[in-house]
Scaffold this active site. Structure first.
Site, PDB file in Angstrom:
ATOM      1  N   GLU A 392      42.423  47.206  50.602  1.00 62.09           N
ATOM      2  CA  GLU A 392      43.138  47.338  49.331  1.00 62.09           C
ATOM      3  C   GLU A 392      44.075  48.548  49.396  1.00 62.09           C
ATOM      4  O   GLU A 392      45.109  48.585  48.735  1.00 62.09           O
ATOM      5  CB  GLU A 392      42.152  47.479  48.160  1.00 62.09           C
ATOM      6  CG  GLU A 392      42.740  47.049  46.834  1.00 62.09           C
ATOM      7  CD  GLU A 392      41.706  46.890  45.734  1.00 62.09           C
ATOM      8  OE1 GLU A 392      41.477  45.764  45.281  1.00 62.09           O
ATOM      9  OE2 GLU A 392      41.127  47.913  45.310  1.00 62.09           O
ATOM     10  N   HIS A 421      24.317  37.774  68.081  1.00 61.52           N
ATOM     11  CA  HIS A 421      23.888  36.376  68.161  1.00 61.52           C
ATOM     12  C   HIS A 421      24.757  35.502  67.272  1.00 61.52           C
ATOM     13  O   HIS A 421      24.360  34.402  66.889  1.00 61.52           O
ATOM     14  CB  HIS A 421      22.409  36.274  67.788  1.00 61.52           C
ATOM     15  CG  HIS A 421      21.554  37.104  68.693  1.00 61.52           C
ATOM     16  ND1 HIS A 421      21.030  36.629  69.872  1.00 61.52           N
ATOM     17  CD2 HIS A 421      21.203  38.414  68.640  1.00 61.52           C
ATOM     18  CE1 HIS A 421      20.368  37.602  70.480  1.00 61.52           C
ATOM     19  NE2 HIS A 421      20.468  38.688  69.752  1.00 61.52           N
ATOM     20  N   LYS A 526      45.479  38.117  39.340  1.00 66.70           N
ATOM     21  CA  LYS A 526      44.899  38.192  37.995  1.00 66.70           C
ATOM     22  C   LYS A 526      45.802  37.499  36.988  1.00 66.70           C
ATOM     23  O   LYS A 526      45.351  36.771  36.113  1.00 66.70           O
ATOM     24  CB  LYS A 526      44.728  39.662  37.573  1.00 66.70           C
ATOM     25  CG  LYS A 526      43.551  40.367  38.185  1.00 66.70           C
ATOM     26  CD  LYS A 526      43.423  41.745  37.532  1.00 66.70           C
ATOM     27  CE  LYS A 526      42.491  42.646  38.313  1.00 66.70           C
ATOM     28  NZ  LYS A 526      42.581  44.046  37.909  1.00 66.70           N
TER      29      LYS A 526
HETATM   30  O1  LIG Z   1      36.905  49.146  37.628  1.00 64.82           O
HETATM   31  P1  LIG Z   1      37.771  48.039  37.171  1.00 64.82           P
HETATM   32  O2  LIG Z   1      38.921  48.509  36.354  1.00 64.82           O
HETATM   33  O3  LIG Z   1      36.968  46.991  36.449  1.00 64.82           O
HETATM   34  O4  LIG Z   1      38.425  47.373  38.432  1.00 64.82           O
HETATM   35  C1  LIG Z   1      37.642  46.744  39.405  1.00 64.82           C
HETATM   36  C2  LIG Z   1      38.428  46.532  40.658  1.00 64.82           C
HETATM   37  O5  LIG Z   1      39.566  45.752  40.404  1.00 64.82           O
HETATM   38  C3  LIG Z   1      40.673  46.266  41.130  1.00 64.82           C
HETATM   39  O6  LIG Z   1      41.483  46.942  40.240  1.00 64.82           O
HETATM   40  C4  LIG Z   1      41.486  45.206  41.750  1.00 64.82           C
HETATM   41  O7  LIG Z   1      40.700  44.423  42.567  1.00 64.82           O
HETATM   42  C5  LIG Z   1      40.041  47.227  42.122  1.00 64.82           C
HETATM   43  O8  LIG Z   1      40.943  48.131  42.608  1.00 64.82           O
HETATM   44  C6  LIG Z   1      38.959  47.776  41.308  1.00 64.82           C
HETATM   45  O9  LIG Z   1      38.030  48.462  42.069  1.00 64.82           O
END
Ligand SMILES: O=P(O)(O)OC[C@H]1O[C@](O)(CO)[C@@H](O)[C@@H]1O
Length: 613
Positions: A392, A421, A526
């Protein structure tokens, strides 16, 4: 076997290129791009005067067979490059990465610049330019490093509050209102990504066999997965402390987990607020919900701590403390490693050495994957934790100058010798697209418990042998590796490992000139997910109208698409209908999902209220 003396060793100032451009099959071997030293230096100096030197340095090496093989040269290289942190009992061996003296010399100025940038970051520079944020996870383990007294106080107060709350829960000063146990017995952590991976890794690595509170995780919006966790708790739900962790306080998966768990509480006649704890940014949706509903406790998540570097904040420390893990020792381990990784002498800086190795092994463009193999069951989740931290952070489309670079470094792995394995066969003999990081733990089990299962050999000796054997066998086939050795899996060593990789990622990001602290790509997924759910609502309205007619009017996919005015979305409409039908929320009266054009669908129950609304 030919000895190649190009790798950095006391005796190898000049690189000799292996004269084997033709493989045994008679095909020409591809050589990696090679330029003269003058070219390399020109390329470097033309970028190094910029604030951000972005062009990847060409890594001069041959596709195969370029690594040192002579045992004495290798031993010299091992000794010459071995990094040791005495107090932490940590060793870093980079001898099986074949970087050359010339490469090191070219990289050194870049590494020095990266170290200066890391120093600026620690002083509070805006290191996440897109989001205009400071990056302060290093302050969490030494608050006096924070750039102002307000932040210092926030860090110290939060740590005190975590310790006090955990002590009070463990000693039953704080207890659940209606549990026969009279004290909390379980933690249910709800969170995802950086709000879960660190706590999961640390729980697996460090929780004692009989912790004061056992921990479970909900880290997805999979209803069956959530049901499973709740079912496993059974009547112990009454003595479960639910920690909801979300920096933003608005992550849908986490919100859904919370709503599902709250429903389970209602159905069990329990009052959620008396057992709920929130870890989130002040004034987030989650924070406001927890405050308004009067949850048991709230702990802050700071704007300047990113999710994937939040293990040493309340996110990681509270769950760990509740399991009886010595969180202050974790912080000491991380702090000691932070000191070590500020060193300007590259050989004395384990994070800089890692970044250098990653760059060499993956050509500074992620051309090879990093396979992480801890030979210790309790470190199983380290690779999963690193996957987010590294991918990330480094997996970015654009560099800081706006050039499209599609950077990254892929990480995978589970544990040795188990993986021997599974996929080590391919690593040894198959596609050469990786380098390995072995994590070696010297202490096999607590003192006094060992025995010899055959003369002179313990179970742990086998594990040791498997690691050494695999390292050698891979290297014999030109597969490079790094080995990190720790004495034991302790709060201190785990804190140090986390800090080591956090810093290595930061340094590497500077080397390749990308912003390691944002994640724009995740937002795209998202957003698209939100659009799918919005489309589903439109489909439901259309289907509801048709299903409330007398007689009911089943619709084809084309008719639904027309009535939603989005013919171009027909494939997504089909997928939504198929999903709803599989969950008995839509009825397919004609045709089947296997032949989409034949489908006619309606809703089993029509909702007139919806139509009137
Ligand atoms: O802590 P939050 O805001 O729920 O985000 C959870 C996760 O989602 C992200 O923003 C995107 O995957 C991550 O960087 C983060 O750790």
């Amino acid at each position: 076997m030919a000895s190649i003396s190009g790798v950095c060793s006391p005796s190898s100032a000049v690189r000799i290129r292996r004269s084997l451009p033709v493989s045994t099959s008679g095909h020409l071997r591809r050589l990696r791009p090679f330029r003269s030293v003058a070219d390399l230096n020109r390329s470097f100096s033309s970028t190094s005067s910029c604030s951000s030197s972005s062009a990847p340095l060409p890594v001069e090496k041959e596709e195969d067979g370029s690594v040192e093989k002579d045992p004495i040269n290798l031993w010299n290289r091992y000794v010459d490059w071995l990094y040791q942190h005495k107090e932490l009992g940590l060793l870093l061996d980079v001898s099986r990465i074949g970087f050359t003296d010339k490469f090191f010399d070219l990289m050194e100025p870049r590494l020095q610049k990266a170290l200066v940038a890391m120093q600026d970051l620690e002083k509070g520079a805006i290191a996440n330019p897109d989001e205009g944020r400071m990056v302060g996870h290093y302050w969490l383990r030494k608050s006096k490093l924070a750039p102002n007294s307000f932040l210092r106080l926030q860090i110290d107060n939060t740590l005190d509050a975590i310790c006090k709350f955990a002590d009070d829960v463990i000693s039953a000063k704080i207890k659940p209102p209606s549990s026969p146990a009279g004290h909390f017995t379980q933690v249910l952590s709800i969170g995802i990504g950086g709000s879960s991976l660190g706590p999961q890794f640390v729980a697996e690595a460090l929780a004692p066999d009989n912790p004061p509170l056992k921990i479970r995780f909900i880290d997805n919006t999979d209803p069956a997965g959530i049901d499973h966790q709740i079912a496993q708790l059974g009547p112990e739900l009454a003595s479960t402390l639910v920690i909801v962790i979300s920096k933003s306080g608005g992550t849908p998966e986490t919100r859904n987990g919370l709503l599902e768990v709250q429903k389970a509480f209602r159905e069990a006649g329990l009052e959620f607020s008396k057992q709920g704890v929130a870890i989130t940014q002040e004034n987030s949706l989650l924070d406001n919900t927890a405050r308004i509903e009067g949850w048991l406790a709230r702990f802050p998540m700071f704007d300047w701590v990113g999710g994937r570097t939040s293990e040493m904040s309340a996110v990681g420390l509270l769950p760990a403390a509740l399991q009886g893990i010595d969180i202050k020792e974790m912080l000491v381990g991380a702090s000691l490693m932070d000191e070590a990784t500020r060193m300007r002498v590259i050989k004395d800086n384990p994070a800089a050495l890692l970044a250098l190795c990653w760059y060499w092994a993956s050509d500074g463009i992620g051309s090879k994957d990093m396979v992480v193999l801890p030979y210790k069951d309790s470190l199983l989740l380290f690779s999963r934790y690193l996957q987010q931290l590294v991918m990330e952070s480094l997996g970015k489309e654009f560099d800081l100058d706006g050039n499209r670079v599609n950077q990254g470094l892929s990480v995978y792995g589970n544990k040795g010798s188990t993986d021997q394995h599974a996929y080590i066969q391919q690593l040894r003999e198959g596609v050469h697209n990786f380098f390995v990081t072995f994590i070696e733990v010297l202490r096999d089990r607590p003192p006094g418990h060992d025995w010899e299962l055959e003369p002179g050999v313990t179970c742990g000796d086998y594990l040791f042998g498997m690691l050494q054997g695999t390292r050698s066998a891979l290297y014999a086939n030109d597969r490079e590796s790094i080995t990190v050795t720790v004495q034991g899996v302790t709060p201190r060593s785990v804190g140090a490992l986390i800090a080591l990789y956090e810093r290595a990622v930061g340094i590497y990001a500077h080397l390749v000139n990308i912003n390691a602290y944002h994640q724009p790509g995740v937002e795209a997924g998202k957003k698209a997910a939100g659009e799918v759910l919005a489309l589903q609502k439109r489909i439901l309205t259309v289907l509801n109208e048709a299903s409330c007619k007398q007689p009911v009017e089943p619709l084809s996919l084309e008719e639904i698409a027309d009535r939603c005015h989005i013919p171009e979305e027909i494939e997504m409409i089909y997928k939504i209908i198929a999903h709803m039908a599989a969950n008995d929320r839509a009825l397919i009266v004609e045709g089947s999902c296997g032949s989409p054009r034949s489908i006619k669908v309606y809703l089993g129950e029509c909702n007139v209220d919806d139509l009137l609304a």
